[in-house]
Design a protein around this motif. Structure first.
Motif, mmCIF file in Angstrom:
data_model
loop_
_atom_site.group_PDB
_atom_site.id
_atom_site.type_symbol
_atom_site.label_atom_id
_atom_site.label_comp_id
_atom_site.label_asym_id
_atom_site.label_seq_id
_atom_site.Cartn_x
_atom_site.Cartn_y
_atom_site.Cartn_z
ATOM 1 N N ALA A 182 -9.728 3.389 7.523
ATOM 2 C CA ALA A 182 -10.332 2.056 7.599
ATOM 3 C C ALA A 182 -10.926 1.667 6.250
ATOM 4 O O ALA A 182 -11.675 2.428 5.644
ATOM 5 N N GLY A 183 -10.584 0.494 5.793
ATOM 6 C CA GLY A 183 -11.016 0.028 4.484
ATOM 7 C C GLY A 183 -9.855 -0.265 3.555
ATOM 8 O O GLY A 183 -9.991 -1.010 2.586
ATOM 9 N N LEU A 184 -8.695 0.314 3.843
ATOM 10 C CA LEU A 184 -7.474 0.095 3.059
ATOM 11 C C LEU A 184 -7.774 0.169 1.564
ATOM 12 O O LEU A 184 -8.348 1.140 1.099
ATOM 13 N N ALA A 185 -7.387 -0.859 0.802
ATOM 14 C CA ALA A 185 -7.528 -0.795 -0.660
ATOM 15 C C ALA A 185 -8.978 -0.762 -1.117
ATOM 16 O O ALA A 185 -9.261 -0.337 -2.250
ATOM 17 N N GLN A 186 -9.911 -1.183 -0.262
ATOM 18 C CA GLN A 186 -11.313 -1.158 -0.672
ATOM 19 C C GLN A 186 -11.887 0.255 -0.692
ATOM 20 O O GLN A 186 -13.018 0.461 -1.142
ATOM 21 N N ARG A 187 -11.110 1.219 -0.222
ATOM 22 C CA ARG A 187 -11.528 2.615 -0.363
ATOM 23 C C ARG A 187 -11.329 3.102 -1.794
ATOM 24 O O ARG A 187 -11.958 4.063 -2.224
ATOM 25 N N THR A 188 -10.420 2.444 -2.513
ATOM 26 C CA THR A 188 -10.161 2.778 -3.923
ATOM 27 C C THR A 188 -10.197 1.489 -4.735
ATOM 28 O O THR A 188 -9.158 1.013 -5.220
ATOM 29 N N PRO A 189 -11.352 0.879 -4.887
ATOM 30 C CA PRO A 189 -11.431 -0.465 -5.470
ATOM 31 C C PRO A 189 -10.948 -0.552 -6.911
ATOM 32 O O PRO A 189 -10.566 -1.630 -7.375
ATOM 33 N N GLY A 190 -10.930 0.558 -7.632
ATOM 34 C CA GLY A 190 -10.501 0.505 -9.023
ATOM 35 C C GLY A 190 -8.997 0.515 -9.208
ATOM 36 O O GLY A 190 -8.513 0.336 -10.335
ATOM 37 N N ASP A 191 -8.250 0.712 -8.126
ATOM 38 C CA ASP A 191 -6.785 0.751 -8.215
ATOM 39 C C ASP A 191 -6.229 -0.654 -8.009
ATOM 40 O O ASP A 191 -6.231 -1.175 -6.897
ATOM 41 N N SER A 192 -5.745 -1.257 -9.070
ATOM 42 C CA SER A 192 -5.250 -2.627 -8.987
ATOM 43 C C SER A 192 -3.881 -2.682 -8.319
ATOM 44 O O SER A 192 -3.013 -1.836 -8.578
ATOM 45 N N GLY A 193 -3.688 -3.689 -7.479
ATOM 46 C CA GLY A 193 -2.388 -3.934 -6.864
ATOM 47 C C GLY A 193 -1.567 -4.954 -7.615
ATOM 48 O O GLY A 193 -0.494 -5.354 -7.147
ATOM 49 N N GLY A 194 -2.067 -5.411 -8.767
ATOM 50 C CA GLY A 194 -1.349 -6.399 -9.550
ATOM 51 C C GLY A 194 -1.592 -7.811 -9.064
ATOM 52 O O GLY A 194 -2.663 -8.132 -8.539
ATOM 53 N N VAL A 195 -0.587 -8.677 -9.210
ATOM 54 C CA VAL A 195 -0.685 -10.093 -8.845
ATOM 55 C C VAL A 195 0.339 -10.394 -7.766
ATOM 56 O O VAL A 195 1.524 -10.065 -7.909
ATOM 57 N N GLY A 196 -0.107 -10.999 -6.683
ATOM 58 C CA GLY A 196 0.779 -11.369 -5.593
ATOM 59 C C GLY A 196 0.963 -12.869 -5.504
ATOM 60 O O GLY A 196 0.120 -13.650 -5.952
ATOM 61 N N LEU A 197 2.082 -13.271 -4.918
ATOM 62 C CA LEU A 197 2.395 -14.677 -4.668
ATOM 63 C C LEU A 197 2.215 -14.959 -3.185
ATOM 64 O O LEU A 197 2.778 -14.248 -2.337
ATOM 65 N N VAL A 198 1.436 -15.979 -2.860
ATOM 66 C CA VAL A 198 1.260 -16.434 -1.482
ATOM 67 C C VAL A 198 1.924 -17.803 -1.361
ATOM 68 O O VAL A 198 1.505 -18.759 -2.019
ATOM 69 N N LEU A 199 2.952 -17.882 -0.520
ATOM 70 C CA LEU A 199 3.613 -19.153 -0.221
ATOM 71 C C LEU A 199 2.967 -19.691 1.046
ATOM 72 O O LEU A 199 3.200 -19.181 2.147
ATOM 73 N N GLY A 200 2.125 -20.707 0.885
ATOM 74 C CA GLY A 200 1.250 -21.134 1.954
ATOM 75 C C GLY A 200 1.951 -21.883 3.068
ATOM 76 O O GLY A 200 2.937 -22.589 2.854
ATOM 77 N N ALA A 201 1.414 -21.735 4.284
ATOM 78 C CA ALA A 201 1.905 -22.484 5.436
ATOM 79 C C ALA A 201 1.570 -23.956 5.281
ATOM 80 O O ALA A 201 0.630 -24.332 4.580
ATOM 81 N N GLY A 202 2.307 -24.790 5.995
ATOM 82 C CA GLY A 202 2.073 -26.224 5.923
ATOM 83 C C GLY A 202 1.441 -26.818 7.152
ATOM 84 O O GLY A 202 1.179 -28.016 7.191
ATOM 85 N N ASN A 203 1.158 -26.001 8.169
ATOM 86 C CA ASN A 203 0.734 -26.580 9.451
ATOM 87 C C ASN A 203 -0.746 -26.419 9.762
ATOM 88 O O ASN A 203 -1.358 -27.310 10.351
ATOM 89 N N VAL A 204 -1.356 -25.290 9.395
ATOM 90 C CA VAL A 204 -2.751 -24.996 9.712
ATOM 91 C C VAL A 204 -3.477 -24.717 8.406
ATOM 92 O O VAL A 204 -3.043 -23.869 7.622
#
Length: 607
Positions: A182-204
C-alpha cells in the motif's frame, strides 16, 4: 476525440469542435505532420519543463508533498463555483436547470474528495504508518482479500449512511501483502517515473485532473494533460485549480485535436500514455489506422513504443433480482434506473444500458410500467456530446419499434427481437434497453450474471438491485454470484457512478485485458489508498431510502439491512432539490461550516 487518430463512431471518441457556419474555420489538422513549427516547439517546451519538474518532484519529501496537495485543495475550493457553472453552461444547463447539480458532484466535489483522501494517505506514509492501519481487511469469496475502503471518516458515515465500499484484491494477495504494498510509488518517492501523457475525457470534467493526480501519486510521473476539445472552456479553471502543480513544473495543460494527440503519443520523451476514451481511439494509438494499422495488428507490431493504460467504457447491466416489492419500491428503483441512464444525458462510460428482468417475476409488468413513467418524467436536457444525434439515429435504425420519449429512447426487447446491437453497442446517449431471462432467486441471479459476463460488451461496471429479504434468502449464494461478476466496479442497490466519485475505491476494467483485446481498458485510477493488484471495487447501498427502512419494512440488523438519512440521493434525476443539495455538499466539502450543512440537509429532506 480524446486523442489523435481518425474520428470514430464509438461512444467516447469525440470529434473536434463542430464548425461554425459563419465564418467556416480551417479544418483541424489530423496528421501530426500538419502541425506548424511553432506548435511543435510549444509542445516540446512543455515536455522539457515537465522533465525538470520530475526532478523537483523526486526531491520533495512526503511531508512537502502533503503541503503541496493542501495548496491544490485550497485553489480547487476557490474555483469550485466557476468550475460547476462553466461545466453546466458548456452542456446547455442554465442556472435554473434542475440537473445542474450534476456538475458540482462530478466536477469539484469529486476532485476535493480525492485530494482529501490522497492527503490522508501521504500523511500516514510521512509519519511512518501504513495507509491501511485502522482499516478492516477481511476475506471475500475465492480466497480474496477485501479492504473495507469506505466510509473512513465520521462525516461520510453520517452524510452517506448506509453506503459502504470495498476493494477486492486479486486472488492470492494476502492481507500482509496488501499492507506491505500500500502506497505504490509513494513508498519510494525519490524514484522518478518520468513524464506521462494524459489524454483527457470529454464527458465528465473531473476525469482529466483525477487521472493527472493518479499519474503523479501512483507512479511518480509528472503529467502533460491534453484536454478533449469539449473541455476547452474548462482549461482556465483547471489552470487556476492546479496552479501549485503548474508552478513547480509538475503539470502542463495543452489544447488540441487529433494531430496534437498523434504527435504527443509518438513523442520519444514521454514515458507513458493514459487515455479515457473509446476502444477505437485506443486501437488507433496503439496500432495505427487504415490498412497499415490492420497489418501491424496482424503482425503484432504496435506503433506505440511506450506503455499505455486506459478506461474505455462498455455496456453496463442493471440486474433486477425478483422479490416482493412495495409500490414505493417499484417507483423508487425505476427512478434509480432512469438516473443510471439519463444522468449527463447518458454521456457516461458507466451509464446503465441494459436492464435485466426476470420473465417469471410476478411484478415484472408493474415494474416495466414504473420504469416507463420514470424514464418519461425525468427532466429534459440537451444531448450535447459530439456524435449524439448519429448514435440516436443508429439506435432508432437498430430498433425502429422502440419507445421514443422526447430526447430519449426505451428499447424493450421481446421474444422475437434481436438484442445483439443493444448488447454490443455502447450508445453513449439516452438509450435504455430491457431484456428478460427466466427464473427466480438464485437461479435467476446466476443466469443474469452469466448473461452479463458473456453477452454484454465490456467489463467496467455492473449494477444489481435486490431487496433485503431476497438477499437474506440467498445466503452465501449471493456473495458467490457477486464474485462471479467479471466487472471492475459493482454496485449493489446503488449506481457505480457513486464508486467513481468515492476516491478510496478504484476505477477501471476487470483485470485481464491486453493491447490486442483491450475491452473496457487496462489498469485502474482513483485508488486513493494506493493499493496494488486490485481486482474490483464493490459498492453497497440501501435498497429503501429514509424513512421507509424504518420499522417492519427492513430488519434492524442482518444481511442486506442498511439505514440511510437520505430520502432520495441528490444525484437522482427525480430529486426535486438535487441541484441545491449537490452544491451545498460541495461547498461543505470545500469550506466546512455547520450552518451551510444544516441548510443542505434540510434541502435533502425535501428531495
Amino acid at each position: 476525440m480524446t486523442s489523435a487518430t481518425t474520428p470514430s463512431t464509438s461512444t467516447k471518441a469525440a470529434a473536434s469542435k463542430p464548425a461554425a457556419k459563419k465564418p467556416a474555420p480551417r479544418k483541424p489538422a489530423s496528421d501530426p505532420a500538419e502541425l506548424g513549427d511553432g506548435e511543435r516547439a510549444r509542445l516540446d517546451a512543455a515536455i522539457g519543463e515537465l522533465h525538470i519538474g520530475s526532478r523537483t518532484w523526486a526531491a520533495l519529501s512526503l511531508a512537502q508533498r502533503v503541503t503541496l496537495l493542501r495548496g491544490v485543495r485550497t485553489s480547487t475550493a476557490a474555483v469550485a463555483e466557476d468550475w460547476a457553472t462553466t461545466a453546466a453552461s458548456s452542456k446547455g444547463l442554465d442556472s435554473r436547470h434542475p440537473l445542474r447539480g450534476e456538475e458540482w458532484l462530478s466536477g469539484p466535489y469529486s476532485v476535493l474528495g480525492a485530494l482529501d483522501a490522497y492527503i490522508e494517505t501521504l500523511s500516514r506514509l510521512s509519519s511512518g504508518t501504513n495507509p491501511l492501519d485502522g482499516i478492516r481487511l477481511d476475506r471475500a469469496p475465492g480466497g480474496r482479500t477485501r479492504v473495507q475502503a469506505f466510509p473512513l471518516t465520521g462525516i461520510d458515515r453520517f452524510l452517506l449512511s448506509g453506503f459502504t465500499g470495498e476493494v477486492w484484491l486479486e486472488p492470492g494477495v494476502t492481507p500482509n501483502a496488501a499492507r506491505s504494498a500500500a502506497g505504490l510509488a509513494q513508498r519510494t518517492p525519490g524514484d522518478s517515473g518520468g513524464v506521462g501523457l494524459v489524454l483527457g475525457a470529454g464527458n465528465v470534467t473531473s476525469i482529466p485532473v483525477l487521472d493527472v493526480l493518479y499519474e503523479l501519486l501512483a507512479h511518480n510521473r509528472t503529467a502533460l494533460l491534453k484536454v478533449n476539445p469539449t473541455q476547452d472552456s474548462l482549461v482556465p479553471v483547471y489552470k487556476r485549480a492546479f496552479a501549485p502543480l503548474i508552478a513547480l513544473g509538475l503539470l502542463r495543460i495543452v489544447r488540441g485535436g487529433a494531430a496534437v494527440g498523434a504527435y504527443l503519443t509518438a513523442h520519444p520523451d514521454l514515458a507513458h500514455v493514459h487515455i479515457t476514451g473509446s476502444a477505437a481511439t485506443f486501437d488507433a494509438i496503439v496500432w495505427g489506422t487504415g490498412s497499415a494499422g490492420t497489418r501491424r495488428r496482424r503482425e503484432n507490431r504496435p506503433q506505440l513504443k511506450k506503455p499505455i493504460t486506459a478506461e474505455l467504457g462498455g455496456v453496463s447491466p442493471i440486474i433486477v433480482v425478483p422479490g416482493d416489492w412495495t409500490d414505493a419500491d417499484l417507483t423508487y428503483q425505476a427512478e434509480h434506473i432512469a438516473t443510471m441512464r439519463l444522468q449527463n444525458s447518458g454521456h457516461n462510460c458507466i451509464a446503465g444500458q441494459v436492464v435485466v428482468l426476470s420473465s417469471d417475476w410476478a411484478q415484472a409488468d408493474a415494474f416495466r410500467a414504473a420504469l416507463r413513467r420514470a424514464y418519461a418524467n425525468a427532466p429534459e436536457r440537451p444531448t450535447w456530446y459530439p456524435g449524439s444525434s448519429s448514435r440516436m439515429d443508429r439506435a432508432a435504425h437498430d430498433y425502429p419499434d422502440a419507445l421514443v420519449l422526447g430526447d430519449r429512447m426505451l428499447v424493450e426487447i421481446g421474444a422475437d427481437d434481436d438484442a445483439t446491437a443493444l448488447q454490443n453497442t455502447e450508445y453513449f446517449a439516452p438509450v435504455l434497453g430491457v431484456v428478460s431471462l427466466p427464473g427466480h432467486g438464485q437461479e435467476f441471479l446466476d443466469r443474469a450474471v452469466s448473461y452479463a459476463n458473456e453477452r454484454l460488451q465490456g467489463t467496467l461496471g455492473a449494477n444489481l438491485l435486490i431487496d433485503p429479504a431476497t438477499e437474506r434468502s440467498l445466503g452465501n449464494g449471493f456473495e458467490r454470484a457477486i464474485a462471479a461478476l467479471r466487472y471492475g466496479s459493482i454496485a449493489i442497490n446503488g449506481w457505480t457512478a457513486f464508486a467513481f466519485i468515492t476516491p478510496t475505491l478504484t476505477w477501471g476494467a476487470f483485470p485481464g485485458n491486453t493491447i490486442d483485446e483491450v475491452g473496457s481498458g487496462i489498469g485502474v485510477v482513483h485508488n486513493a489508498l494506493l493499493l496494488d493488484r486490485v481486482e474490483r471495487s464493490v459498492l453497497r447501498a440501501p435498497f429503501r431510502p429514509f424513512p421507509r427502512w424504518v420499522g417492519g419494512a427492513v430488519r434492524p440488523a442482518g444481511r442486506g439491512s442498511r439505514r440511510t438519512i437520505l430520502p432520495k440521493p441528490p444525484w437522482f434525476v427525480s430529486a426535486r432539490t438535487g441541484a441545491a443539495v449537490s452544491e451545498g455538499l460541495t461547498r461543505f466539502r470545500a469550506h466546512g461550516g455547520a450552518v451551510g450543512l444544516i441548510t443542505t440537509l434540510a434541502a435533502a429532506l425535501r428531495a
